[in-house]
Motif scaffolding. Structure first.
Motif, short mmCIF file in Angstrom:
data_model
loop_
_atom_site.label_atom_id
_atom_site.label_comp_id
_atom_site.label_asym_id
_atom_site.label_seq_id
_atom_site.Cartn_x
_atom_site.Cartn_y
_atom_site.Cartn_z
N TYR A 228 -8.81 -0.16 -1.46
CA TYR A 228 -8.27 0.88 -0.80
C TYR A 228 -7.88 2.04 -2.08
CZ TYR A 228 -4.46 3.72 1.27
OH TYR A 228 -3.62 4.82 1.78
N GLU B 226 0.84 3.95 -3.25
CA GLU B 226 -0.18 5.02 -3.22
C GLU B 226 0.17 6.26 -3.65
OE1 GLU B 226 0.36 6.11 1.49
OE2 GLU B 226 -1.53 5.52 0.83
N ILE C 139 0.73 -1.20 0.19
CA ILE C 139 0.13 -0.10 0.02
C ILE C 139 1.10 1.41 -0.05
CG2 ILE C 139 -1.58 1.33 1.29
CD1 ILE C 139 -3.02 -1.20 0.36
#
Ligand code: P6P
Length: 335
Positions: A98, A81, A77
């Protein structure tokens, strides 16, 4: 002696020659590879780092999470991101998607992953891995929602895995064959070690969890019984069996020397089509297998053609050497 080709050089050349690796996809793949290097370092620490054992929590699958499951998920993540190449991510370890936070630019790609497949093996020092799949947002202009992820595997634009074993090896396809990159720890970079991977159409090696035999449907029982009968039976040859209980390790072996892998439906939970997840295990692995000349079905249909209805849906998996997969699929069709 030609100088080793790094993953970066390979992707730049593929982008230039093939032009089917747009700049944002090249960036995505390099970021995922860098995340896998970080996960490899954490995995390799073992008992020397606070990474073994369970995390006293369950994932969306209701499975007890290993500490490394959570570490690997967070690494992927955090690595992905901020780059501006992704709109959102989905993971075995997270119930919902997400969405890239507003403080970062959003891209057009969707990244799905099983951050640490086979993590139950980590405490006993057996190979595990990260599996990833890349899709494109159906509508570049709109926002992003879970339904954007529900695309069949034949819409993937990239897929791969990183196996954390005696070597750390990244295996990748963008639709033009399968390439393998081994981590050179001295240089800290993935180096091209195999291109145009090809799976033999026939094999003498099958992979299945034999302890589930009494629960299988008849076509699977028939196939495995014939393998066990060996040269004395209808197959006229002896078979070997392997089961690592880590899909990444079993698939890597099949890509390297052929074989067939089965995790079929069984009677224990008749409503469940299988154990493995379609979107971030079966789809990426099936595309890699097909790109290497193998086949992948759920026993009846091509896995890559399955239209998903849920992000974490499961599927029965039969993949590997083409002639063996076609035999199992034929048995399901009553042939
Ligand atoms: P079993 C690992 O938990 C996994 O999802 C795959 O990597 C592996 O092939 C399978 O499950 C092993 O399942 O029932 O043999 O432990």
């Amino acid at each position: 002696m030609t100088s080793p080709i790094s993953l970066t050089r390979y992707l730049v050349e593929q982008q230039r020659i093939q032009s089917h690796i747009p700049a944002d996809l090249r960036l995505l793949l390099e970021v995922v590879a860098r995340a896998c290097k970080s996960i490899s370092r954490a995995v390799n620490k073992g008992a020397l780092g606070d990474v073994l054992g369970t995390a006293q929590s369950e994932n969306v699958q209701g499975e007890i999470q290993k500490k490394l499951d959570i570490i690997a998920n967070e690494v992927l993540i955090e690595a992905n991101e901020w780059g501006g190449h992704l709109a959102a991510m989905a993971s075995e370890e997270m119930e919902g998607i997400y969405v890239v936070p507003n403080r970062y630019p959003q891209g057009e790609y969707l990244l799905l992953f099983d951050p640490l497949d086979g993590s139950s093996n980590v405490d006993v020092n057996v190979s595990i891995g990260t599996i990833f799949s890349v899709l494109k947002k159906p509508d570049a202009s709109a926002g992003v929602s879970e339904s954007d992820f529900l695309q069949p595997g034949n819409r993937q634009v990239a897929a791969g895995y990183c196996v954390y074993g005696p070597q750390t090896t990244l295996v990748l396809t963008v639709g033009d064959g399968v390439s393998m990159f081994t981590l050179d720890r001295e240089q800290g970079s993935f180096v091209l070690t195999q291109e145009r991977v090809k799976i033999p159409a026939d094999t003498k090696e099958f992979a299945i969890n034999m302890s589930n035999m009494r629960h299988w449907a008849d076509p699977v029982k028939r196939y495995v019984d014939e393998c066990l009968a060996g040269s004395t039976g209808v197959r006229g040859k002896d078979f070997n069996m392997r089961w690592v209980a880590s899909m990444v390790a079993d698939v890597h072996r099949i890509l390297t020397r052929g074989g067939i892998f089965l995790y079929p439906w069984d009677k224990r939970e008749p409503g469940k089509p299988g154990k493995l997840r379609l979107m971030y295990e079966a789809n990426p692995m099936s595309w890699l297998i097909e790109q290497a000349g193998g086949a992948a079905t759920d026993g009846r249909q091509r896995i890559l053609d399955i239209e998903p209805t849920q992000l974490h849906q499961r599927v029965s998996v039969v993949l590997g050497s083409r002639n063996e997969v076609e035999r199992v699929t034929g048995y399901h069709a009553g042939l």
